[in-house]
Design a protein around this motif. Sequence first.
Motif, PDB file in Angstrom:
ATOM      1  N   LEU A 112       0.853  -1.182   0.000  1.00 50.29           N
ATOM      2  CA  LEU A 112       0.000   0.000   0.000  1.00 50.29           C
ATOM      3  C   LEU A 112       0.891   1.236   0.000  1.00 50.29           C
ATOM      4  N   ILE A 113       0.688   2.117  -0.978  1.00 46.59           N
ATOM      5  CA  ILE A 113       1.523   3.308  -1.114  1.00 46.59           C
ATOM      6  C   ILE A 113       0.632   4.537  -1.161  1.00 46.59           C
ATOM      7  N   ALA A 114       0.892   5.486  -0.265  1.00 45.70           N
ATOM      8  CA  ALA A 114       0.071   6.694  -0.215  1.00 45.70           C
ATOM      9  C   ALA A 114       0.944   7.929  -0.182  1.00 45.70           C
ATOM     10  N   LYS A 134      -6.971 -11.115   7.787  1.00 44.02           N
ATOM     11  CA  LYS A 134      -6.173 -11.615   6.665  1.00 44.02           C
ATOM     12  C   LYS A 134      -4.712 -11.773   7.102  1.00 44.02           C
ATOM     13  N   GLU A 135      -4.098 -12.840   6.643  1.00 44.32           N
ATOM     14  CA  GLU A 135      -2.738 -13.139   7.069  1.00 44.32           C
ATOM     15  C   GLU A 135      -1.684 -12.730   6.045  1.00 44.32           C
ATOM     16  N   ASN A 136      -2.134 -12.202   4.906  1.00 44.59           N
ATOM     17  CA  ASN A 136      -1.171 -11.719   3.909  1.00 44.59           C
ATOM     18  C   ASN A 136      -0.271 -10.661   4.532  1.00 44.59           C
ATOM     19  N   ASP A 137       1.009 -10.663   4.146  1.00 46.39           N
ATOM     20  CA  ASP A 137       1.863  -9.563   4.575  1.00 46.39           C
ATOM     21  C   ASP A 137       1.360  -8.270   3.952  1.00 46.39           C
ATOM     22  N   ILE A 138       1.349  -7.202   4.740  1.00 46.54           N
ATOM     23  CA  ILE A 138       0.894  -5.890   4.276  1.00 46.54           C
ATOM     24  C   ILE A 138       1.988  -4.873   4.585  1.00 46.54           C
ATOM     25  N   TYR A 139       2.506  -4.231   3.539  1.00 41.20           N
ATOM     26  CA  TYR A 139       3.521  -3.182   3.690  1.00 41.20           C
ATOM     27  C   TYR A 139       2.864  -1.858   3.319  1.00 41.20           C
ATOM     28  N   LEU A 140       2.841  -0.921   4.263  1.00 39.68           N
ATOM     29  CA  LEU A 140       2.231   0.377   4.019  1.00 39.68           C
ATOM     30  C   LEU A 140       3.315   1.460   4.035  1.00 39.68           C
ATOM     31  N   GLU A 158       0.893   1.400  16.168  1.00 40.77           N
ATOM     32  CA  GLU A 158       0.189   0.501  17.085  1.00 40.77           C
ATOM     33  C   GLU A 158      -0.407  -0.687  16.336  1.00 40.77           C
ATOM     34  N   ILE A 159      -0.996  -0.435  15.182  1.00 38.35           N
ATOM     35  CA  ILE A 159      -1.561  -1.529  14.383  1.00 38.35           C
ATOM     36  C   ILE A 159      -0.469  -2.524  13.993  1.00 38.35           C
ATOM     37  N   ALA A 160       0.682  -2.003  13.571  1.00 35.24           N
ATOM     38  CA  ALA A 160       1.794  -2.878  13.188  1.00 35.24           C
ATOM     39  C   ALA A 160       2.302  -3.683  14.385  1.00 35.24           C
ATOM     40  N   ALA A 161       2.309  -3.062  15.560  1.00 27.90           N
ATOM     41  CA  ALA A 161       2.773  -3.759  16.767  1.00 27.90           C
ATOM     42  C   ALA A 161       1.825  -4.889  17.149  1.00 27.90           C
ATOM     43  N   GLN A 162       0.543  -4.718  16.850  1.00 31.17           N
ATOM     44  CA  GLN A 162      -0.455  -5.710  17.227  1.00 31.17           C
ATOM     45  C   GLN A 162      -0.678  -6.781  16.163  1.00 31.17           C
ATOM     46  N   ASN A 163      -0.150  -6.545  14.964  1.00 30.18           N
ATOM     47  CA  ASN A 163      -0.364  -7.489  13.852  1.00 30.18           C
ATOM     48  C   ASN A 163       0.966  -7.763  13.173  1.00 30.18           C
ATOM     49  N   GLY A 164       1.482  -8.950  13.351  1.00 29.25           N
ATOM     50  CA  GLY A 164       2.814  -9.280  12.857  1.00 29.25           C
ATOM     51  C   GLY A 164       2.956  -9.220  11.348  1.00 29.25           C
ATOM     52  N   ASN A 165       1.839  -9.260  10.624  1.00 26.25           N
ATOM     53  CA  ASN A 165       1.902  -9.220   9.157  1.00 26.25           C
ATOM     54  C   ASN A 165       1.845  -7.803   8.600  1.00 26.25           C
ATOM     55  N   VAL A 166       1.674  -6.797   9.471  1.00 19.50           N
ATOM     56  CA  VAL A 166       1.562  -5.397   9.028  1.00 19.50           C
ATOM     57  C   VAL A 166       2.882  -4.673   9.280  1.00 19.50           C
ATOM     58  N   HIS A 167       3.378  -4.004   8.243  1.00 17.81           N
ATOM     59  CA  HIS A 167       4.656  -3.294   8.314  1.00 17.81           C
ATOM     60  C   HIS A 167       4.429  -1.862   7.835  1.00 17.81           C
ATOM     61  N   PHE A 168       4.710  -0.883   8.684  1.00 16.67           N
ATOM     62  CA  PHE A 168       4.479   0.524   8.363  1.00 16.67           C
ATOM     63  C   PHE A 168       5.808   1.232   8.173  1.00 16.67           C
ATOM     64  N   ILE A 169       5.969   1.886   7.007  1.00 16.98           N
ATOM     65  CA  ILE A 169       7.199   2.595   6.687  1.00 16.98           C
ATOM     66  C   ILE A 169       6.847   4.034   6.300  1.00 16.98           C
ATOM     67  N   LEU A 197       8.931  -6.902  -7.116  1.00 14.87           N
ATOM     68  CA  LEU A 197       7.534  -6.719  -6.720  1.00 14.87           C
ATOM     69  C   LEU A 197       6.623  -7.641  -7.533  1.00 14.87           C
ATOM     70  N   ALA A 198       7.201  -8.676  -8.094  1.00 16.80           N
ATOM     71  CA  ALA A 198       6.452  -9.557  -8.983  1.00 16.80           C
ATOM     72  C   ALA A 198       5.305 -10.272  -8.279  1.00 16.80           C
ATOM     73  N   GLU A 199       5.447 -10.518  -7.000  1.00 17.38           N
ATOM     74  CA  GLU A 199       4.441 -11.296  -6.277  1.00 17.38           C
ATOM     75  C   GLU A 199       3.439 -10.430  -5.530  1.00 17.38           C
ATOM     76  N   TYR A 200       3.513  -9.108  -5.681  1.00 14.88           N
ATOM     77  CA  TYR A 200       2.711  -8.210  -4.853  1.00 14.88           C
ATOM     78  C   TYR A 200       1.475  -7.676  -5.575  1.00 14.88           C
ATOM     79  N   ASP A 201       0.408  -7.495  -4.793  1.00  7.66           N
ATOM     80  CA  ASP A 201      -0.710  -6.656  -5.206  1.00  7.66           C
ATOM     81  C   ASP A 201      -0.396  -5.262  -4.687  1.00  7.66           C
ATOM     82  N   ILE A 202      -0.392  -4.269  -5.584  1.00  9.23           N
ATOM     83  CA  ILE A 202       0.072  -2.935  -5.241  1.00  9.23           C
ATOM     84  C   ILE A 202      -1.087  -1.948  -5.363  1.00  9.23           C
ATOM     85  N   TYR A 203      -1.329  -1.200  -4.295  1.00  9.97           N
ATOM     86  CA  TYR A 203      -2.410  -0.220  -4.239  1.00  9.97           C
ATOM     87  C   TYR A 203      -1.804   1.158  -4.011  1.00  9.97           C
ATOM     88  N   ILE A 204      -2.183   2.121  -4.844  1.00  6.33           N
ATOM     89  CA  ILE A 204      -1.525   3.430  -4.823  1.00  6.33           C
ATOM     90  C   ILE A 204      -2.552   4.557  -4.799  1.00  6.33           C
TER      91      ILE A 204
END
Length: 237
Positions: A112-114, A134-140, A158-169, A197-204
């Motif tokens: 996810l890119i904003a 959802k258990e998919n890895d999520i990179y924001l 806080e969301i990233a700390a509570q959900n191991g699959n969420v990564h906030f950058i 990024l071949a395996e990613y669904d990318i939202y912008i």
Amino acid sequence: MTIQCKVKSIKPLACNTYQILLHPETPVSFKAGQYLMVVMGEKDKRPFSIASSPCRHEGELELHIGAAEHNAYALEVVEAMKLALEKDGEIVIDAPHGDAWVQEESERPLLLIAGGTGFSYVRSILDHCVAQNKENDIYLYWGARDECQLYAKDELIEIAAQNGNVHFIPVIEQKADEWQGKVGNVLQAVSEDFDSLAEYDIYIAGRFEMAGAAREQFTQNKGASSDRMFADAYAFI
């Protein structure tokens, strides 16, 4: 369809950025990542991403609107919302719109890119995915001019700390002395962090030129598939 809405609240999120809660007179069915149009006139409808998620919005629609003085397009909408709130009036929306919603059946990791208040688009997707467990890895990746504009930074940490699959950058353009994170362009930050990024669904979500640059850079240099890249901008560019 057009729907009458009460303006429930208007709250500043950051400098010239507002959270607006709308209460529609009839429920609005939408998907995470869609947007609504604020009807300002018969031929004047202005689009804004829905920041709330469809699975737990409790009947309200949340908007994040950046309305700096030079941005009359958004500022006029905020002023109309304030007037409706003061006068106990209503505004009219046309919703839902957009086909860049989250692909819920996909098991691919999400990127996810904003840029700026484009965050409202990815916030809806993130919140929906978290709520659905959802258990998919999520990179924001969220890019802004300065740290002040990252108005939901603490919430995301806080969301990233509570959900191991969420990564906030977070990424800012103007470095402050106390800033420990990434500095520069948000697309460059993504390019530096991912070999492929071949395996990613990318939202912008961001300016049209940002979405266009992302599609060009990521498909040419990072193996991304253009049909797994989603942005409202791609309906127009």
